[in-house]
Design a protein around this motif. Structure first.
Motif, mmCIF file in Angstrom:
data_model
loop_
_atom_site.group_PDB
_atom_site.id
_atom_site.type_symbol
_atom_site.label_atom_id
_atom_site.label_comp_id
_atom_site.label_asym_id
_atom_site.label_seq_id
_atom_site.Cartn_x
_atom_site.Cartn_y
_atom_site.Cartn_z
ATOM 1 N N ASP A 121 8.663 3.321 -6.465
ATOM 2 C CA ASP A 121 9.031 4.204 -5.585
ATOM 3 C C ASP A 121 9.999 3.914 -4.677
ATOM 4 N N GLN A 170 -4.196 9.773 -7.429
ATOM 5 C CA GLN A 170 -3.170 8.995 -7.159
ATOM 6 C C GLN A 170 -2.158 8.634 -8.028
ATOM 7 N N ASP A 201 -7.126 5.299 -6.236
ATOM 8 C CA ASP A 201 -8.156 6.278 -6.301
ATOM 9 C C ASP A 201 -8.036 7.554 -7.204
ATOM 10 N N HIS A 212 0.824 -1.198 0.112
ATOM 11 C CA HIS A 212 0.115 -0.008 0.213
ATOM 12 C C HIS A 212 0.938 1.213 -0.082
ATOM 13 N N PHE A 213 0.602 2.161 -0.796
ATOM 14 C CA PHE A 213 1.163 3.417 -0.901
ATOM 15 C C PHE A 213 0.281 4.648 -0.563
ATOM 16 N N ASP A 214 0.663 5.523 0.106
ATOM 17 C CA ASP A 214 -0.172 6.635 0.754
ATOM 18 C C ASP A 214 -0.702 7.521 -0.525
ATOM 19 N N ALA A 215 0.241 7.837 -1.315
ATOM 20 C CA ALA A 215 -0.172 8.664 -2.842
ATOM 21 C C ALA A 215 -0.506 7.764 -3.998
#
Length: 288
Positions: free
Chosen positions: A169, A195, A192, A152-155
């Motif tokens: 990343d 992103q 989303d 999972h990546f915040d952005a």
């Protein structure tokens, strides 16, 4: 002494191919993208998307049928399939899981749907086998949902890595499937709106994207649901989700060999295709 920074070569869209509706097996409705004789598609051959909320579209499944000379990777987002083959393997492909099969000299298998909430959404990916592997014994493995590598990546949303390796990343991930005949990476990116994600790729591997939901931006080019984007060469890729999106990433070492395709068989010459047909009809297809 300062080290000189290495230039990054970002991939761009080379070609967009629209998926086309068709049917296979016992009338299963699918959308298909083919690339048997497209060098920038290699080592992949074909991608089928199975998606329906109506069981009549897929309840017939794929009764027993042969393959020679290919690998298949089946990945389910929603719904169950049961695999059976002549080697005695019986596997339940659950939502979020995957199955890999190397047909080699011959496999006879079936893939039949098992209902789950009346809906089904998944993919079958055909991967070419190099000539050295086309007459090797068949192999089969399944990968349950909990074994698929997830990050999972915040952005940058969620990445599920099925096969090979991927740098995201600056973080390197490895998928559970590492046995393919040539190096192959297959990943599922879900994001989303707005992103973004940056991927590091092997520069001389062919790479393409299939958008199964939403719309993404690849270096200023929009790719929408139901489209496959074949990309230029490069060692990096940046993706931006223009709305809630789902994307399959395919990257692999190209196979620079002739491709001759006839039904479920993919070989290097018509003589080998004729031999496959003869072997199947005479009952020795997978026995020598």
């Amino acid at each position: 002494m300062n080290k000189k920074a290495t230039a990054v070569n970002l991939r761009e869209v080379r070609q967009i191919i629209d998926s086309t509706p068709t049917s296979d097996g016992d009338g299963v409705k699918i959308r298909r993208v083919v690339g048997f004789n497209n060098r920038t598609f290699s080592p992949f051959l074909m991608v089928d998307e199975l998606k329906s909320d109506d069981k009549a579209d897929y309840v017939g499944g794929f009764p027993p049928h042969p393959h020679r000379g290919i690998e298949t990777l089946t990945y389910m987002l929603q719904g169950h399939f049961q695999h059976e083959d002549h080697m005695g393997n019986v596997g339940q492909l659950r939502s979020g899981g995957a199955q890999w099969m190397a047909a080699g000299r011959g496999v006879i298998h079936s893939e039949m749907p098992v209902m789950q909430d009346g809906s089904l959404h998944g993919f079958q990916i055909w991967i070419n086998q190099p000539a050295r592997d086309k007459m090797q014994p068949a192999q089969y493995y399944d990968f349950q949902p909990e074994t698929i590598t997830e990050a999972h990546f915040d952005a940058g949303g969620l990445v599920r890595l099925l096969s090979g390796g991927l740098s995201i990343d600056g973080k390197h991930l490895s998928g559970p499937l590492q046995k393919t005949g040539v190096a192959v990476t297959v990943a599922d990116w879900r994001a989303d709106r707005d992103q973004t994600i940056r991927l590091g790729l092997i520069a001389d591997h062919n790479t393409m994207l299939y958008v199964y939901q939403g719309e993404i931006d690849v270096a200023g080019q929009l790719v929408t649901q139901g489209q496959m984007a074949l990309l230029t060469q490069g060692d990096a890729l940046e993706l931006v989700a223009k709305r809630e999106s789902g994307v399959l990433l395919f990257s692999g070492e190209p196979i620079d060999e002739p491709v001759v395709h006839y039904g479920p068989f993919v070989m290097n010459s018509m003589e080998e295709i004729n031999q496959a047909i003869k072997d199947y009809n005479s009952g020795v297809f997978h026995t020598y």
